[in-house]
Design an enzyme around this catalytic site. Sequence first.
Site, PDB file in Angstrom:
ATOM      1  N   ASN A   8      21.296 -11.778   1.348  1.00  0.00           N
ATOM      2  CA  ASN A   8      20.953 -10.923   0.217  1.00  0.00           C
ATOM      3  C   ASN A   8      20.292  -9.660   0.774  1.00  0.00           C
ATOM      4  O   ASN A   8      19.139  -9.703   1.192  1.00  0.00           O
ATOM      5  CB  ASN A   8      19.986 -11.701  -0.704  1.00  0.00           C
ATOM      6  CG  ASN A   8      19.436 -10.857  -1.827  1.00  0.00           C
ATOM      7  OD1 ASN A   8      19.904  -9.744  -2.077  1.00  0.00           O
ATOM      8  ND2 ASN A   8      18.432 -11.393  -2.521  1.00  0.00           N
ATOM      9  N   TRP A   9      21.063  -8.577   0.776  1.00  0.00           N
ATOM     10  CA  TRP A   9      20.544  -7.339   1.389  1.00  0.00           C
ATOM     11  C   TRP A   9      19.529  -6.654   0.478  1.00  0.00           C
ATOM     12  O   TRP A   9      18.870  -5.705   0.899  1.00  0.00           O
ATOM     13  CB  TRP A   9      21.695  -6.375   1.707  1.00  0.00           C
ATOM     14  CG  TRP A   9      22.626  -6.841   2.793  1.00  0.00           C
ATOM     15  CD1 TRP A   9      22.683  -8.091   3.358  1.00  0.00           C
ATOM     16  CD2 TRP A   9      23.641  -6.057   3.444  1.00  0.00           C
ATOM     17  NE1 TRP A   9      23.673  -8.131   4.316  1.00  0.00           N
ATOM     18  CE2 TRP A   9      24.284  -6.899   4.388  1.00  0.00           C
ATOM     19  CE3 TRP A   9      24.085  -4.745   3.326  1.00  0.00           C
ATOM     20  CZ2 TRP A   9      25.330  -6.459   5.194  1.00  0.00           C
ATOM     21  CZ3 TRP A   9      25.134  -4.295   4.122  1.00  0.00           C
ATOM     22  CH2 TRP A   9      25.742  -5.151   5.055  1.00  0.00           C
ATOM     23  N   LYS A  10      19.458  -7.099  -0.781  1.00  0.00           N
ATOM     24  CA  LYS A  10      18.539  -6.483  -1.752  1.00  0.00           C
ATOM     25  C   LYS A  10      18.799  -4.970  -1.819  1.00  0.00           C
ATOM     26  O   LYS A  10      19.936  -4.541  -1.692  1.00  0.00           O
ATOM     27  CB  LYS A  10      17.085  -6.835  -1.402  1.00  0.00           C
ATOM     28  CG  LYS A  10      16.901  -8.350  -1.240  1.00  0.00           C
ATOM     29  CD  LYS A  10      15.464  -8.785  -1.188  1.00  0.00           C
ATOM     30  CE  LYS A  10      15.397 -10.299  -1.055  1.00  0.00           C
ATOM     31  NZ  LYS A  10      14.025 -10.805  -1.102  1.00  0.00           N
ATOM     32  N   HIS A  93      17.671 -13.846  -9.627  1.00  0.00           N
ATOM     33  CA  HIS A  93      16.726 -13.773  -8.509  1.00  0.00           C
ATOM     34  C   HIS A  93      15.329 -13.486  -9.052  1.00  0.00           C
ATOM     35  O   HIS A  93      15.183 -12.749 -10.032  1.00  0.00           O
ATOM     36  CB  HIS A  93      17.168 -12.678  -7.527  1.00  0.00           C
ATOM     37  CG  HIS A  93      16.403 -12.704  -6.245  1.00  0.00           C
ATOM     38  ND1 HIS A  93      15.124 -12.211  -6.142  1.00  0.00           N
ATOM     39  CD2 HIS A  93      16.715 -13.200  -5.029  1.00  0.00           C
ATOM     40  CE1 HIS A  93      14.690 -12.388  -4.908  1.00  0.00           C
ATOM     41  NE2 HIS A  93      15.640 -12.989  -4.216  1.00  0.00           N
ATOM     42  N   GLU A  95      13.118 -11.571  -8.120  1.00  0.00           N
ATOM     43  CA  GLU A  95      12.775 -10.141  -8.186  1.00  0.00           C
ATOM     44  C   GLU A  95      13.341  -9.518  -9.464  1.00  0.00           C
ATOM     45  O   GLU A  95      12.727  -8.626 -10.047  1.00  0.00           O
ATOM     46  CB  GLU A  95      13.282  -9.428  -6.923  1.00  0.00           C
ATOM     47  CG  GLU A  95      12.406  -9.801  -5.725  1.00  0.00           C
ATOM     48  CD  GLU A  95      13.081  -9.722  -4.374  1.00  0.00           C
ATOM     49  OE1 GLU A  95      14.200  -9.168  -4.274  1.00  0.00           O
ATOM     50  OE2 GLU A  95      12.498 -10.229  -3.403  1.00  0.00           O
ATOM     51  N   GLU A 160      14.230 -20.832  -4.566  1.00  0.00           N
ATOM     52  CA  GLU A 160      13.466 -19.843  -3.805  1.00  0.00           C
ATOM     53  C   GLU A 160      12.052 -19.757  -4.370  1.00  0.00           C
ATOM     54  O   GLU A 160      11.824 -19.075  -5.373  1.00  0.00           O
ATOM     55  CB  GLU A 160      14.128 -18.464  -3.932  1.00  0.00           C
ATOM     56  CG  GLU A 160      15.524 -18.403  -3.360  1.00  0.00           C
ATOM     57  CD  GLU A 160      15.897 -16.975  -3.005  1.00  0.00           C
ATOM     58  OE1 GLU A 160      16.176 -16.728  -1.828  1.00  0.00           O
ATOM     59  OE2 GLU A 160      15.880 -16.110  -3.883  1.00  0.00           O
ATOM     60  N   GLY A 166       9.997 -13.070   1.395  1.00  0.00           N
ATOM     61  CA  GLY A 166       9.549 -11.851   2.064  1.00  0.00           C
ATOM     62  C   GLY A 166       8.129 -11.921   2.604  1.00  0.00           C
ATOM     63  O   GLY A 166       7.547 -10.896   2.968  1.00  0.00           O
ATOM     64  N   SER A 205      11.925 -16.628   3.359  1.00  0.00           N
ATOM     65  CA  SER A 205      11.504 -16.487   4.760  1.00  0.00           C
ATOM     66  C   SER A 205      12.275 -17.402   5.710  1.00  0.00           C
ATOM     67  O   SER A 205      11.703 -17.952   6.650  1.00  0.00           O
ATOM     68  CB  SER A 205       9.992 -16.703   4.890  1.00  0.00           C
ATOM     69  OG  SER A 205       9.290 -15.700   4.167  1.00  0.00           O
ATOM     70  N   GLY A 226      17.118 -13.221   2.925  1.00  0.00           N
ATOM     71  CA  GLY A 226      16.865 -11.820   2.617  1.00  0.00           C
ATOM     72  C   GLY A 226      16.708 -11.001   3.884  1.00  0.00           C
ATOM     73  O   GLY A 226      17.687 -10.606   4.516  1.00  0.00           O
ATOM     74  N   GLY A 227      15.473 -10.780   4.286  1.00  0.00           N
ATOM     75  CA  GLY A 227      15.171  -9.900   5.414  1.00  0.00           C
ATOM     76  C   GLY A 227      16.009 -10.152   6.657  1.00  0.00           C
ATOM     77  O   GLY A 227      16.541  -9.207   7.262  1.00  0.00           O
TER      78      GLY A 227
END
Length: 245
Positions: A8-10, A93, A95, A160, A166, A205, A226-227
């Site tokens: 997930n590049w967000k 998600h 976010e 999640e 993150g 994470s 993600g990251g």
Amino acid sequence: MRALIAGNWKMNGLAADVERIAAPLAASGPPAGCDLLVCPPATILREVGRVLAGSAVALGAQDCHPAPSGAHTGDLSAAMLRDAGATWVILGHSERRADHGEGDALVRAKAAAAAAAGLTPIVCVGETEAQRVAGEHLGIVRGQLAGSLPDDFAGVVAYEPVWAIGTGRNASEADVAEMHAAVREALITRFAGRGAAVRILYGGSVKPANAAALLAVKDVGGALVGGASLNAADFLAIARAAPRA
Ligand code: PGA
């Protein structure tokens, strides 16, 4: 069950970044026994799709609108994302739930719209830190599942925990085992045999250093990353850590 490792590049990635991140994935392809998926921002779906073309790495989006078309300025329909090359979409998600006030009923409508347009939904659930401290995490996630999944759901669930996203603080293997068992039980109760086959991803994470331990937990069918998905070497290292199907 084959593991699904989804990136997930967000809200990260310009056209100039596509080659660097996606080309090594296309060159490597998914590790044996594992499915690989990248979900870049919609603005570069086509560019990423072009780089991934001919590889077995799948392409997905990060959200869709529940309506098939119409007067919804700034939104994208599932059909538009399918048209741009996506075959998957992340929905609900945390976010989006937090930044845009998305609730379970909206996520459920989006999941139905995604399926109707030929996209496989990844529906995200997860508790906040306060909810976990209060001992409410299992109930919160059960409620999110009940409200967010359509009756004919045929996709993937991602657990999640909000506090692990993150932050560099992944959930412990014991916490993941407890929650994934509860999610599996809820899926089987509602969908019977179909619920037993749904892949349940862990997200929050996930890094090369913790991937093998997290992916080995019972009922963990992959990871939503993600990251670490913005670095091709790290993302591939996580995928290689998945147990072989
Ligand atoms: P993270 O994000 O890997 O950067 O924690 C996971 C996610 O939000 O999907």
